[in-house]
Design an enzyme around this catalytic site. Structure first.
Site, PDB file in Angstrom:
ATOM      1  N   ASP A 136     104.930  98.101  94.650  1.00 59.10           N
ATOM      2  CA  ASP A 136     105.383  97.410  93.473  1.00 59.10           C
ATOM      3  C   ASP A 136     103.958  97.185  92.547  1.00 59.10           C
ATOM      4  O   ASP A 136     104.184  97.749  91.298  1.00 59.10           O
ATOM      5  CB  ASP A 136     105.973  96.003  93.725  1.00 59.10           C
ATOM      6  CG  ASP A 136     107.220  96.300  94.379  1.00 59.10           C
ATOM      7  OD1 ASP A 136     107.963  97.579  94.300  1.00 59.10           O
ATOM      8  OD2 ASP A 136     107.802  95.378  95.010  1.00 59.10           O
ATOM      9  N   CYS A 137     102.854  96.929  93.143  1.00 58.37           N
ATOM     10  CA  CYS A 137     101.895  96.883  92.368  1.00 58.37           C
ATOM     11  C   CYS A 137     100.941  97.992  91.688  1.00 58.37           C
ATOM     12  O   CYS A 137     100.156  98.022  90.937  1.00 58.37           O
ATOM     13  CB  CYS A 137     100.996  95.511  92.756  1.00 58.37           C
ATOM     14  SG  CYS A 137     100.643  95.700  94.500  1.00 58.37           S
TER      15      CYS A 137
END
Ligand code: SF4
Ligand code: SF4
Lengths: 497, 135
Positions: A136-137
């Protein structure tokens, strides 16, 4: 252990003061030998402030940490390649470690991590390819780009084992040329290779680690570096000390960091290391006057691919640098793998830096261990030997009829028949294929189809060594012989499965 | 004993066993000699032979009469830009064509082409690929 402070004639502060004033007296370790010879230890200790050392040779335990900064969107590397050489990634998103012995995926053996570092320091553009499983990051899955050393945040040379105190001289007793990390070794003691810098070697000039310790400022790859600990496999008790070094790659020069490739072995990098020894006391004046004759080492048979290789004799760096040594009454040519020319250049360069007030000396923050040993690998699987797995050989005498041999192959369901004389001494080998071919070509004499040049093994060879012999010779069985060439069995690839 | 490097050019080879031309030629002289290396290269079949010093002239002449090439010069070039003066090639050289000088000397690689017998043993010993076979 020698205590620091005994017979103290100078302090680091005094020496640094002299460097600042431009009246420091610096000589190389080779020059120190003559000075001590001419003036004696006492006078030398008073007159000389610093002795410089140097070494320039292949140092396989070298590599660099690089930080690329973040892309947008960002990527967390799972795998990355620099000029097609796989770098290690097991740290944070865009950090990596490029090791010098890692071979390029596509043209292995020609190019490797050592060449990447040389190209990087030369300012050449380096191709970066990276892949990621995405998070996600860190959503970016793939990147293909090019960078130079100036684009990096950090480029830190970090070498876990450099500047070995001494090397053994490698020779080869077998009847084949072998290619090793000690270079190309001709059969029957055809030549010898050693490494190191003899009397210029840093640790040889400070064998009790009085001044070389954690934090010692040094010459590294043409720039400034530091000793950050004892090297891996540091073995001071056997005079095989090593150093853990780091330095800023951005300050270094390609002249002192050279990618190399050893035929059929792999890549490495020549790394230039120079360490200044402040002459704080008479003991250090004496130690830095060490001569090549005083550096004892061994001649070792690399024809034996085991951890403990046979030691053939003792020698010293004076004999090694003479260009030949005697083994079993034979004169064997030997040469160094590392460059004495560059070792001298490094010692002189460092001398100049100090004389010109560009380099100051500092005491170590911690001392290095002087009592560690180098342990072998703990291997849980039991080592198996040929004698444990060999089978009884099916033997025919050399005057035997081809038909009999063929019958034995069928009856015993064996692919290989060993041919011996009446005393069971090895003469040759015949395979089922040889027999088929003989029949097709209408040959009746065993002697016309025997393979006489047979690759053999012995009872006490570890099976891995027998397996490698089969692999490199592309064969599936080896007769097992004893010291007298008598056949005592056979081992085939089936047993090794 | 002195080492010579002899080549039977491919043009003269019709069967595998033709290299024996070289050996037969030498056997005429009833001397003791060693075959150090047998190999094939782009130019033909190569043998590296160890021959008694005093026979060199006669044997060289006799081989040359049979169009066998002895100690072919000019087979290698050393790229000094690539060379890092390590010395790894020096111990491979059967003559003194490659040398570093003694410890007292400068210790940079010196190649004396006149002493080179073109055996090519040094080529794959160089970690910098600085030694090349001339094509
Ligand atoms: S080819 Fe190389 S090893 Fe052979 S003689 Fe010439 S320089 Fe020496
Ligand atoms: S091995 Fe190669 S790099 Fe080393 S001295 Fe010889 S030519 Fe130069």
């Amino acid at each position: 252990m020698t205590k620091i402070g005994v017979n103290l004639t100078k302090s680091y502060a005094e020496i640094n003061e002299k460097i600042k004033n431009g009246d420091v007296v610096v000589v190389t370790a080779e020059e120190m030998i003559k000075i001590v010879e001419e003036k004696g230890i006492k006078v030398a200790a008073e007159e000389i402030d610093v002795v410089t050392t140097g070494t320039f040779g292949p140092m396989c335990s070298s590599g660099a940490f690089l930080n690329f900064g973040h892309s947008d969107p960002p990527i967390k590397f799972e795998h990355l390649w620099l000029n097609d050489v796989h770098a290690y990634h097991g740290n944070a998103a865009v950090d990596c470690y490029i090791g010098v012995t890692r071979l390029a995926d596509k043209s292995p053996f020609m190019y490797g991590g050592g060449h990447v570092i040389e190209d990087l320091v030369s300012g050449k553009p380096i191709k970066l390819r990276g892949v990621s499983s995405t998070t996600d990051c860190y959503p970016l899955g793939e990147i293909d780009t090019e960078f130079t050393i100036d684009d990096l945040n950090q480029a830190i040379l970090c070498n876990p084992r450099n500047a070995y105190q001494r090397y053994a001289c490698a020779v080869n007793s077998t009847d084949k040329t072998i290619y090793t990390y000690m270079g190309k070794l001709l059969p029957n003691f055809g030549n010898g290779h050693f490494s190191g810098a003899g009397s210029l070697n840093p640790i040889c000039n400070d064998p009790d680690y009085e001044i070389i310790g954690i934090g010692t400022r040094i010459f590294l790859g043409g720039g400034i570096g530091y000793v950050i600990g004892e090297g891996t496999q540091h073995n001071p008790t056997k005079r095989y000390g090593t150093l853990f070094l780091k330095g800023d790659l951005k300050q270094m020069t390609p002249e002192y960091l050279r990618g190399v490739h050893y035929e059929k072995y792999g890549t490495s990098m020549f790394c230039g290391v120079g360490i200044p020894i402040p002459i704080l006391n008479e003991g250090l004046a004496r130690k830095t006057a060490i001569k090549n004759d005083d550096i004892i080492t061994e001649v070792i048979d690399y024809g034996v691919p085991r951890r403990d290789k046979p030691i053939l004799k003792q020698t010293n760096y004076k004999e090694l640098y003479s260009g030949s040594l005697e083994i079993n009454g034979k004169k064997v040519k030997c040469s160094s793998l590392s460059s004495l020319f560059y070792a001298r250049k490094i010692a002189n360069e460092l001398k100049k830096w100090i004389q010109e007030g560009m380099f100051f000396l500092n005491p170590p923050a911690e001392r290095l261990p002087t009592d560690t040993i180098f342990k072998p690998m703990k291997v849980t699987a039991e080592l198996k030997f040929v004698k444990d797995l060999k089978k009884e050989a099916i033997i025919c005498y050399e005057d035997c009829d081809i038909k009999v041999v063929a019958e034995k192959i069928i009856k015993q369901n064996m692919n290989h028949i060993i041919i011996t004389n009446r005393e069971k001494l090895l003469v040759g080998i015949v395979t089922s294929f040889d027999i088929t071919k003989a029949i097709a070509e209408d040959k009746n004499e065993l002697k016309d189809i025997i393979t006489k040049k047979v690759i053999t093994t012995m009872d006490n060879d570890p099976i891995e060594i027998a397996a490698r012999k089969m692999k490199i010779n592309n064969i599936s069985a080896l007769p097992v012989i004893d010291d007298n060439n008598k056949v005592v069995g056979i081992i085939s690839s089936e047993e090794l499965m | 004993m002195t080492i010579i490097n002899v080549t039977l050019p491919f043009g003269l080879i019709s069967k595998v066993n033709d290299y024996s031309t070289i050996i037969n030629e030498i056997l005429k002289y009833d001397i003791i000699f060693n075959i150090l290396k047998f190999s094939t290269s782009s130019s033909g079949i190569n043998l590296l032979l160890d021959i008694p010093e005093e026979e060199i002239a006669t044997i060289t002449e006799s081989l040359k009469k049979n169009n066998i090439i002895v100690n072919k010069k000019g087979r290698i070039t050393i790229d000094l830009e690539k060379c890092i003066d390590c010395g790894a090639c020096v111990s491979l050289c059967p003559t003194d064509a490659l040398s570093m000088g003694g410890v007292e000397e400068n210790n940079q690689l010196e190649f004396i082409e006149d002493k080179c017998i073109g055996c090519l043993l040094c080529i794959d010993s160089c970690p910098r690929h600085a030694i090349e076979e001339n094509k």
